[in-house]
Design a protein around this motif. Structure first.
Motif, short mmCIF file in Angstrom:
data_model
loop_
_atom_site.label_atom_id
_atom_site.label_comp_id
_atom_site.label_asym_id
_atom_site.label_seq_id
_atom_site.Cartn_x
_atom_site.Cartn_y
_atom_site.Cartn_z
N ASP A 35 10.34 58.54 43.88
CA ASP A 35 10.71 58.34 45.27
C ASP A 35 11.76 59.34 45.74
N ASP A 36 12.62 59.81 44.84
CA ASP A 36 13.68 60.75 45.20
C ASP A 36 13.40 62.17 44.71
N ALA A 37 12.16 62.45 44.33
CA ALA A 37 11.84 63.74 43.72
C ALA A 37 11.64 64.84 44.76
N ARG A 38 12.13 66.02 44.43
CA ARG A 38 11.92 67.22 45.23
C ARG A 38 11.20 68.25 44.38
N ILE A 39 10.16 68.84 44.92
CA ILE A 39 9.38 69.83 44.18
C ILE A 39 9.57 71.20 44.80
N GLN A 40 9.82 72.18 43.93
CA GLN A 40 10.01 73.56 44.37
C GLN A 40 9.19 74.49 43.48
N THR A 41 8.59 75.50 44.09
CA THR A 41 7.87 76.53 43.35
C THR A 41 8.44 77.89 43.72
N ARG A 55 7.30 62.63 51.48
CA ARG A 55 6.57 63.10 52.66
C ARG A 55 5.06 63.17 52.43
N MET A 56 4.61 62.76 51.26
CA MET A 56 3.18 62.79 50.99
C MET A 56 2.41 61.94 52.00
N MET A 57 1.26 62.45 52.44
CA MET A 57 0.40 61.66 53.32
C MET A 57 -0.17 60.46 52.58
N PHE A 58 -0.48 60.66 51.29
CA PHE A 58 -0.96 59.56 50.45
C PHE A 58 0.02 59.43 49.28
N PRO A 59 1.00 58.52 49.40
CA PRO A 59 2.00 58.36 48.34
C PRO A 59 1.34 58.00 47.00
N ILE A 60 2.07 58.23 45.94
CA ILE A 60 1.52 58.02 44.60
C ILE A 60 1.07 56.58 44.39
N ARG A 61 1.79 55.64 44.95
CA ARG A 61 1.33 54.24 44.84
C ARG A 61 -0.08 54.10 45.44
N GLU A 62 -0.31 54.72 46.59
CA GLU A 62 -1.61 54.62 47.23
C GLU A 62 -2.68 55.39 46.45
N GLU A 63 -2.29 56.49 45.83
CA GLU A 63 -3.25 57.23 45.02
C GLU A 63 -3.78 56.36 43.88
N ILE A 64 -2.87 55.68 43.19
CA ILE A 64 -3.28 54.82 42.08
C ILE A 64 -4.15 53.67 42.59
N ALA A 65 -3.77 53.08 43.71
CA ALA A 65 -4.55 51.97 44.26
C ALA A 65 -5.96 52.43 44.65
N TYR A 66 -6.04 53.56 45.33
CA TYR A 66 -7.33 54.06 45.81
C TYR A 66 -8.25 54.46 44.66
N ILE A 67 -7.72 55.25 43.73
CA ILE A 67 -8.54 55.71 42.61
C ILE A 67 -9.02 54.54 41.76
N SER A 68 -8.15 53.57 41.55
CA SER A 68 -8.53 52.42 40.71
C SER A 68 -9.51 51.49 41.40
#
Length: 284
Positions: A197-203, A217-230
């Protein structure tokens, strides 16, 4: 605690990584052949206990892709609002997330070169967080999704851009060139929601900041990714979900800024670490 797959003296080991070096743990968990097998067997918690009190076994070693025998890798595409706008097609946020598979052969390890093939030189970078499932589940509720995560790692989801345009409805062939991307350097156990929840990604590419965003700021947060895929497949321990990259990939510059031999790409996330790779042309 950090756990990795590495080579030393012509042998492959899994174990713990410390500031002083690596602690091989193959002999401590001889019933398991790899980090993937350990997670699949529900034995990931045993690694920290196995490392306790052990001395460093290797100070000179080479990282491998963190789970080289992982069976299933699913990637979420176009998952940040600015990333959707990069396509300049006027589309609004999609109702459902885009998904595609990647295979372990398409990834290398930390401090290893990404390989640019002779067939096409549009090798691009995509810095992302990857999650490793630790508990099986089908139709997992979003509020329960974090309970199914065992570990976090980093991914440079390298892509041969021209090859994702070879077909109308899929990107698989542009996403699976051998050693075109990287996963690692290690697995970090997932113990607290704040790790995501507090992660910042840099490349960074050659020290220049190219991608910089926060996972909230993800359009599909990781919680939703797991719910949808499962919903459509039973997630199994050891499955990897690569969660999406921010704006700033090389293809979106004008003109595009693709990777070339000698470049250095670094993907960093607070609390996980930095995944670094050079770029080399394939020897054929």
């Amino acid at each position: 605690m950090r756990f990795a797959t590495f080579q030393a003296g012509g042998e492959t080991f899994f174990g713990a990584i410390t500031d002083a070096g690596a602690i091989a743990l193959n002999d401590a968990l001889p019933q398991h052949d790899s980090l993937y097998d350990i997670i699949a067997a529900g034995a990931f918690d045993q690694l920290a206990a196995a490392a306790a009190g052990r001395a460093v076994t290797h100070s000179d070693f080479t990282y491998e892709m963190v789970m080289p025998n992982v069976r299933r890798i699913l990637c979420v595409g176009v998952n940040f609002p600015d990333r959707n706008a990069e396509y300049k097609d006027g589309s609004v946020q999609p109702k459902y997330m885009s998904l595609f598979p990647r295979f372990a052969s398409g990834f290398t390890g930390h401090n290893r070169p990404l390989i640019r093939p002779p067939e096409n030189h549009t090798l691009d970078y995509e810095g992302e967080v990857a999650i490793v499932i630790g508990k099986a589940g089908r139709r997992i509720a979003a509020e329960d999704a974090y309970d199914h995560i065992a570990a976090l790692t980093l991914c440079n989801e390298g892509t041969i851009r021209d090859w994702v345009r070879h077909a109308k409805f899929n990107v698989t062939q542009g996403k699976n060139w051998d050693r075109s991307g990287a996963i690692g350097p290690w697995l970090v156990p997932f113990t607290d929601a704040a790790q995501l929840d507090d992660a910042r990604i840099q490349t960074h590419v050659n020290g220049e900041l190219r991608q910089d965003d926060t996972l909230d700021r993800m359009m599909f947060p990781i919680r939703e990714e797991i719910a949808y895929i499962s919903t459509f497949m039973t997630l199994q321990p050891g499955d990897v979900i690569v969660t999406g990259t921010p704006t700033g990939a090389g293809a979106r510059f004008d003109p595009p800024r693709y990777l070339k031999p000698g470049d250095v790409v670094e993907v960093s996330v607070n609390g996980i670490g930095t995944l670094s790779n050079t770029v080399e042309d394939e020897t054929v």
